[in-house]
Enzyme design. Structure first.
Site, mmCIF file in Angstrom:
data_model
loop_
_atom_site.group_PDB
_atom_site.id
_atom_site.type_symbol
_atom_site.label_atom_id
_atom_site.label_comp_id
_atom_site.label_asym_id
_atom_site.label_seq_id
_atom_site.Cartn_x
_atom_site.Cartn_y
_atom_site.Cartn_z
ATOM 1 N N HIS A 162 27.963 48.211 46.374
ATOM 2 C CA HIS A 162 29.329 48.326 46.878
ATOM 3 C C HIS A 162 30.134 49.402 46.153
ATOM 4 O O HIS A 162 31.198 49.816 46.626
ATOM 5 C CB HIS A 162 30.050 46.968 46.819
ATOM 6 C CG HIS A 162 30.444 46.513 45.451
ATOM 7 N ND1 HIS A 162 29.724 45.568 44.746
ATOM 8 C CD2 HIS A 162 31.480 46.838 44.655
ATOM 9 C CE1 HIS A 162 30.302 45.344 43.586
ATOM 10 N NE2 HIS A 162 31.385 46.105 43.505
ATOM 11 N N ASP A 193 23.009 44.102 46.582
ATOM 12 C CA ASP A 193 24.138 44.805 45.961
ATOM 13 C C ASP A 193 23.696 45.661 44.784
ATOM 14 O O ASP A 193 24.314 45.649 43.710
ATOM 15 C CB ASP A 193 25.214 43.810 45.522
ATOM 16 C CG ASP A 193 26.589 44.475 45.379
ATOM 17 O OD1 ASP A 193 26.678 45.693 45.602
ATOM 18 O OD2 ASP A 193 27.562 43.770 45.034
ATOM 19 N N SER A 271 32.066 46.466 38.000
ATOM 20 C CA SER A 271 30.905 46.368 38.877
ATOM 21 C C SER A 271 29.872 47.441 38.561
ATOM 22 O O SER A 271 30.194 48.624 38.471
ATOM 23 C CB SER A 271 31.334 46.493 40.335
ATOM 24 O OG SER A 271 32.155 45.422 40.713
#
Length: 591
Positions: A162, A193, A271
């Site tokens: 992402h 992901d 992230s």
């Protein structure tokens, strides 16, 4: 110096930790018996007075967090559980066996792990532009996002999918460097992901050190999440402990895979950063729990290795395998008796099978799955995992490689059978995501036809489940494909013109047939329309609605409508390329 010992001692510590008898003399006993050289430098209050209970416990906890000991907090709990001198003696041995890092060398290792991360973790700058699914010939405004990543062996950077989804331009920056380097996306796995980046500039790789992948941490083990979260530009280190390991919904890919829950905050920008335990990576930070504080999730090493191995073996990401089954638990006694499950048998009942799966050829509805590759399946659908932990058997399925075979033991009509089933990644009838690709569309006489996808439904807003057309939403979430390549084609909207006046209220309905031929997918609909040889063309929609157009007039109107709305082509690039291939084949045959 304290030594590493048996796992039995570790289990004993966890059992003693459940006691609620906490007094300062227990801390005192432990501290003076096996930490005499460590307590003084830490400044811990050593006293046999119960009035020091609260402050001592807080000091122990704080010092543990400051030094980053993954198990030192257990010392306080273990000492608190000891209520006699014999128990204290046992605790001495257990803690000595369990806490190898309670030494000067251990402290150095903790700091060296952070130093190692500083030479590996990078900040990622992404410029992205997502498609507009209501107007599929154009993109939305570009946006800039930031994330984290880290170097792995092979001169590659691992990050979250992402972080680079729908990217148009990607830059990376090393810790302590003002220079940004151009990066290319080598592979993306949106289900898990994860993404791999490569940097061609040799200058970037100077003094960069790859991080090695470790293993799944145990509960209450400490991890350090390193990354570049929002609120600043420099690197950040956040510590927490593992609180849960189980399959979890991956928000980005809408997939159920193994994940690790920790009590460290994972904020936007974190992230893709590594979660470090010791000197190895325990996982990749990727999401948090909305509405809760300091609950974050990291992608565990088995999922990471599965992704990397798939890319290395096939050159691109192919996905995680699925049995294609929907199963029901058999926890009810009467249900088990009805399907002839004697007391020694456990398993789950097959309620629905994907027609595209290999299991559709072998299994039947109401079969009872007893085991997967020899691992017994409990009545609630779980299998054993490590020490006294359980996870759903879907984890075993997802860790299989494409085209691998699994052995399923099945109870059918009271008799046990064994079947070999080849596993493959399966695509749903309605795609869950469409990252990094342009949506397909076809325009004829102002009628905009598109395949139904969940990203299309997401255009209705955050509450899309309630605001999108109910019938389309139910089909997107529940219907299974009948054959490969099948799509649900819908009339998205009507671009108004004299040719289609009166049909504007038929938008958001599924297209069933074109000239009495069932529509398989958007490409098939395009071929049926382009190949029409009749004076009029007919479209059959949901609710028995019908659209009829004069074909020659509709062709002329299409050009007029495209020019009016500044639409470059009547069809998307994938359909246009297909039309050119068909045209070239026809030309070759005629010559």
């Amino acid at each position: 110096m304290l030594r590493a010992g048996s796992t039995a001692a570790g289990r004993a510590i966890r059992l003693l930790h459940r006691s609620s008898s906490i007094t300062a003399r227990h801390y005192y006993a432990v501290a003076t018996s096996f930490l005499p050289n460590l307590t003084a430098p830490l400044g811990l209050p050593i006293s046999n007075n119960d009035s020091f209970d609260h402050s001592f416990h807080n000091n122990v906890s704080c010092k543990c967090t400051t030094l980053g000991f993954s198990a030192y907090s257990t010392v306080a709990g273990t000492a608190a559980a000891a209520t006699s001198s014999s128990e204290v003696d046992f605790v001495n041995l257990a803690v000595e066996a369990e806490l190898p890092r309670l030494s000067c060398g251990g402290i150095g290792d903790a700091y060296s792990a952070i130093e190692l991360a500083l030479d590996s973790v990078v900040k990622i700058f992404t410029v992205s532009s997502s498609p507009n699914y209501f107007l599929p010939w154009q993109n939305k405004s570009q946006r800039e996002t930031m994330g984290s990543g880290f170097v792995i062996p092979g001169r590659r950077i691992l990050t979250n999918a992402h972080v680079v989804a729908d990217y148009t331009f990607v830059l990376v920056r090393k810790h302590g460097s003002p220079t940004k380097y151009r990066a290319e996306v080598q592979a993306v796995g949106h289900e898990c992901d994860l993404a791999i980046l490569v940097v061609e500039n040799e200058e970037f790789w100077q003094n960069m050190s790859p991080l090695e992948l470790g293993d799944i941490p145990y509960l209450q083990e400490a991890v350090a999440v390193v990354g570049y979260p929002q609120g600043g530009d420099n690197i950040s280190v956040t510590k927490g402990v593992v609180s849960r390991v189980e399959p979890t919904q991956y928000v980005h890919g809408a997939t159920q895979l193994l994940a690790i829950q920790i009590d460290a905050a994972i904020n936007p920008g974190n992230s893709g950063g590594p979660a470090i335990m010791g000197d190895k990576v325990a996982g990749v930070a990727f999401q948090n729990l909305s509405g809760a504080e300091n609950i974050g999730y990291i992608i565990p090493v088995p999922v990471i290795k599965h992704f990397i191995a798939g890319v290395e073996e096939r050159g691109n990401y192919v996905g995680f395998c699925s049995l294609g089954l929907s199963c029901q638990s058999t926890e009810n006694v009467q249900l088990r008796e009805h399907f002839h499950m004697h007391p020694g048998l456990t398993g789950v009942m097959v309620s629905k099978i994907n027609p595209l799966s290999n299991a559709h050829k072998v299994l039947k509805k109401d079969d009872i799955l007893l085991s997967f590759d020899g691992v017994p399946i409990a009545n609630d659908g779980t299998v054993p995992f490590r020490n006294r932990e359980r996870i759903t058997f879907d984890h075993l399925v997802s860790m299989k490689k494409p085209n691998e075979t699994a052995v399923l033991k099945v109870l059918r009509n009271g008799e046990e059978h064994e079947f070999n089933i080849t596993l493959q990644p399966l695509q749903p009838l309605v795609p869950v995501h469409q990252f990094d690709k342009l949506p397909s569309y076809f325009i004829f006489a102002g009628l905009l036809f598109v395949p139904l996808t969940q990203p299309y439904l997401h255009e209705y807003g955050e509450d899309w489940y309630n605001t999108s057309p109910r019938r389309l939403c139910e089909r997107a979430l529940r219907e299974l494909p009948r054959k490969a390549g099948e799509e649900l084609v819908i009339l998205s909207q009507v671009l108004m013109d004299d040719i289609n006046t009166g049909y504007e209220r038929l938008a958001e309905l599924q297209v069933k047939k074109v000239d009495n031929v069932e529509v398989e997918n958007l490409k098939h609909l395009c071929q049926l329309v382009e190949g029409c040889e009749k004076e009029a063309i007919r479209f059959d929609l949901d609710d028995e609605r019908v659209i009829v157009l004069n074909y020659s007039m509709a062709k002329v109107a299409t050009s007029r409508i495209l020019q009016r709305h500044r639409i470059p082509n009547a069809m998307s690039g994938d359909l246009l390329n297909n039309e050119r291939k068909v045209s070239n084949i026809s030309s070759a045959c005629s010559s």
